[in-house]
Scaffold this active site. Structure first.
Site, PDB file in Angstrom:
ATOM      1  N   GLU A 261      79.128  54.282 -64.485  1.00  0.00           N
ATOM      2  CA  GLU A 261      78.114  55.277 -64.128  1.00  0.00           C
ATOM      3  C   GLU A 261      77.003  55.415 -65.179  1.00  0.00           C
ATOM      4  OE1 GLU A 261      77.818  56.673 -61.311  1.00  0.00           O
ATOM      5  OE2 GLU A 261      79.763  56.246 -60.389  1.00  0.00           O
TER       6      GLU A 261
ATOM      7  N   SER B 290      94.250  42.450 -22.652  1.00  0.00           N
ATOM      8  CA  SER B 290      93.654  42.527 -21.314  1.00  0.00           C
ATOM      9  C   SER B 290      92.845  43.796 -21.080  1.00  0.00           C
ATOM     10  CB  SER B 290      94.744  42.408 -20.253  1.00  0.00           C
ATOM     11  OG  SER B 290      95.308  41.109 -20.280  1.00  0.00           O
TER      12      SER B 290
END
Length: 680
Positions: A92, A362
């Site tokens: 950071e 399906s």
């Protein structure tokens, strides 16, 4: 030529005032900076604002939860593992202890990079700047907000020690899953205190705040590991680690918590989705959500949610390791009314309804048959169902699908019956006949956004999609071709009641209205025993549980079981399977999706009309013999079947002389019948 005296005097005057102005500007800037620093010093330490977290409401206005602030536990910096402090500083703000709130080298480097890329890809915010923004500012991108951020940063630096600023930052940053601060994060992810974190755990946690939903190892482990690698490499570059220690930390196995500390919530997976939308697509800052007093109104129907959770718990035995996910939404506007992302949120907060992608089998076929209906097929089109080896890619490749259980008609069946029986041979023949790109285009138009490849197995749902995607795709069919965007939030107000966000659902006509309706009525056939053939219709096991007319489709692969369906007012998709893709080997496991779906639909539709489907203009219904695809006549059973007007059969079965609309008998062997004669 000599210049005149007036010109020389003007030139001297210009030079004089230029020097004066050049001296004044730096002096004014210096004086302004002195005043800003003096004001920041005189203002003294900053008070952390009172917490008034955003409150969540269901669709009736009843409170269901809030932006989590309970999972916030302040811990002194000397009770944090050194590795989490070093990892955070490296990723950071590696120059945190050298600058006074603003890293000028980083700002300059970021500006140069952005100029080269013509973007704002690089950030230059320091830990102090982020701490100030998270506590006191919104994400509004205005000059006033930026100026205020600068002032607050100076104020923090002038009145707080570096140690206190780092402590405050690590105690307030958001790590995802409702965890604010490193102590809460350590317990949420690893069930331990911040003081006990290892280097491997610290480097994983330090990478999360940059994107809590993207880098959470509970949601996206692979992305989180990539981010961990970046953190460790940055620690090496900063001189905090040796390469060998970084490599050992990266390879160290991580054992994540089961989150026993997470409190019970109403619709916890749904609330997580709300949080993600608030901080993601709606761009509300952590500060606004944590202390801004916002009111967030959602699409949740608590009655439907309770029914979903009840039937999941009742259907799947408690000792089973199988998982499930459910999404129910209103197709008219896209509002999600119920969501289940797993069997137990406290055991796993991973939202399988949104984040997991599995092959639908399906259940994907409705998109194929929409494409077929749009390219010359009708519900009465017949093809032969026999074991077949298909060739594709100019004859270079082959594909040999099987029907479930090895059963085949060994003769021609109609497309309507093929859908009801989930015949794979019929599906692949259709897919190859119309062109494999047609299915991809139809699914894309309906709202499937996951990658799809134009391959033969796509007809059988081989490409993974999310449960939310499937619900959206089916909603397009329920809407007669109008696509919606699933949403969770309807309105957001501030503490004074001012509306900050007002949901305006958008629908777009992407499929044919008439063709979508014809397909929806074909999909009701999975519950109709009149379409039984060489095997029974796939919805037969639950047909007697339904009192409403519903269009639906089952789906299964060796590792996944699906059930999805809709009425014009409700769409529900259910997935059941194992997280690690284990084979579903027993019937009860494979039947759970159908049972959960059917019971939920009946509960959610309680009080609604039994049949909400109404055909649009241009669609007609005729009585068709399910076996031959011809009009029902003497000695032929009939089933009402919908067609786009002009595509319905005109001949009667059993060779009867009577003709619909005409006394002259015509050959029913149309173009597609002749085209596929060699397959029959």
């Amino acid at each position: 030529m000599r210049l005149g005296k007036p010109f020389r005097e003007r030139r001297k005057g210009f030079a004089f005032w230029s020097v004066r102005l050049g001296s004044f500007i730096p002096a004014a800037l210096l004086l302004s900076l002195v005043m800003i620093f003096l004001a920041a010093k005189l203002a003294g330490p900053m008070d952390i604002p009172d917490t008034q977290p955003a409150i969540f409401y269901d669709s009736t206005g009843k409170q269901i939860g809030k932006w989590d602030t309970n999972n916030k536990q302040w811990v002194a910096i000397n009770r944090m593992a050194p590795s989490i402090k070093l990892a955070t500083l490296a990723i950071e703000d590696r120059h945190f202890f050298q600058h006074h709130g603003f890293d000028l080298r980083r700002i300059a480097g970021s500006a140069i990079t952005d100029l080269h890329s013509m973007s704002k890809a690089q950030g230059a915010s320091t830990i102090t700047m982020q701490y100030a923004k998270n506590l006191f500012l919104t994400n509004n991108k205005t000059w006033l907000r930026k100026a205020t951020e600068v002032f607050y940063t100076i104020r923090l630096e002038m009145n707080e020690s570096k140690k206190d600023i780092l402590e405050g930052y690590l105690n307030t940053i958001y790590y995802g899953h409702g965890a604010y601060g490193i102590e809460a994060a350590a317990k949420t992810y690893f069930n331990k205190n911040a003081a006990d974190l290892s280097l491997a755990e610290s480097s994983m946690l330090a990478g999360i705040p940059n994107g809590p939903s993207l880098y959470s190892p509970l949601l996206h482990y692979d992305q989180a590991k990539k981010r961990q690698r970046i953190v460790l490499d940055t620690m090496v570059a900063s001189g905090f680690l040796t390469k060998s220690r970084a490599e050992a930390a990266y390879r160290e196995p991580l054992e994540f918590s089961h989150q026993e500390n997470v409190p019970q919530q109403t619709a916890p997976y749904f609330q997580d989705a709300v949080r993600q939308e608030l901080s993601g697509s709606l761009h509300f800052s952590t500060k606004e959500l944590e202390s801004g007093g916002l009111r967030v109104y959602t699409t949740l129907n608590v009655k439907s949610q309770q029914a979903a959770e009840y039937w999941v718990k009742k259907t799947i035995p408690g000792n089973s390791k199988i998982q499930t996910a459910l999404v129910a939404l209103d197709p008219k506007n896209g509002g999600v009314v119920a969501m289940v992302g797993g069997r137990d949120y406290q055991s796993s907060a991973y939202n399988r309804a949104i984040s997991a992608k599995r092959a639908p089998g399906s259940a994907f076929k409705p998109f194929l048959y929409y494409a077929a209906l749009s390219n010359g097929f009708t519900p009465a089109t017949r093809l032969k169902s026999i074991p077949t080896v298909f060739t594709f890619d100019d004859g270079k490749k082959t594909y040999a699908p099987n029907n479930f259980g090895g059963y085949y008609a060994n003769g021609p069946i109609t497309m309507e019956q093929a859908l009801a029986l989930s015949d794979n041979i019929f599906a692949v023949k259709t897919h190859l006949a119309i062109g494999m790109d047609k299915l991809v285009n139809a699914a894309r138009a309906a709202g499937i956004t996951s990658p799809l490849s134009p391959i033969p197995s796509l007809a059988l749902g081989s490409e993974p999609v999310s449960v939310l995607e499937m619900a959206r795709g089916y909603a397009t069919l329920a809407n007669e071709g109008e696509r919606i965007q699933p949403d969770f939030i309807t309105k957001i107000t501030d503490r004074a009641g001012h509306v900050l966000y007002d949901w305006k659902p958008v629908k777009k006509q992407v499929l044919s209205r008439g063709t979508s309706f014809v397909l929806s009525q074909m999909m009701t056939g999975i519950f109709d025993k009149r379409l039984d053939g060489y095997t029974q219709v796939t919805g037969a096991p639950i047909a007697n549980q339904l009192t409403h007319k519903i269009a639906a489709k089952t789906g299964s692969t060796p590792t996944d079981s699906w059930m999805a369906g809709f009425t014009p007012d409700l769409v529900t998709a259910v997935w059941v399977g194992y997280d690690k893709g284990e084979t579903i080997s027993t019937y009860p496991d494979s039947g759970y999706a159908k049972d959960i779906w059917s019971h939920f639909m009946e509960s959610a539709l309680d009080g609604a009309p039994e049949n909400q489907f109404r055909p649009p203009d241009g669609v007609i219904s005729v009585s068709v013999d399910p076996k031959t695809g011809l009009l029902a006549g003497n000695g032929c059973p009939g089933r009402p079947t919908y067609f786009v007007k002009g595509t319905q059969p005109t001949d009667y079965c059993k060779g009867t002389e009577k003709k619909a609309g005409s006394s002259k008998k015509k050959d029913n062997k149309g173009f597609f019948y002749r085209l596929f004669h060699w397959w029959q």
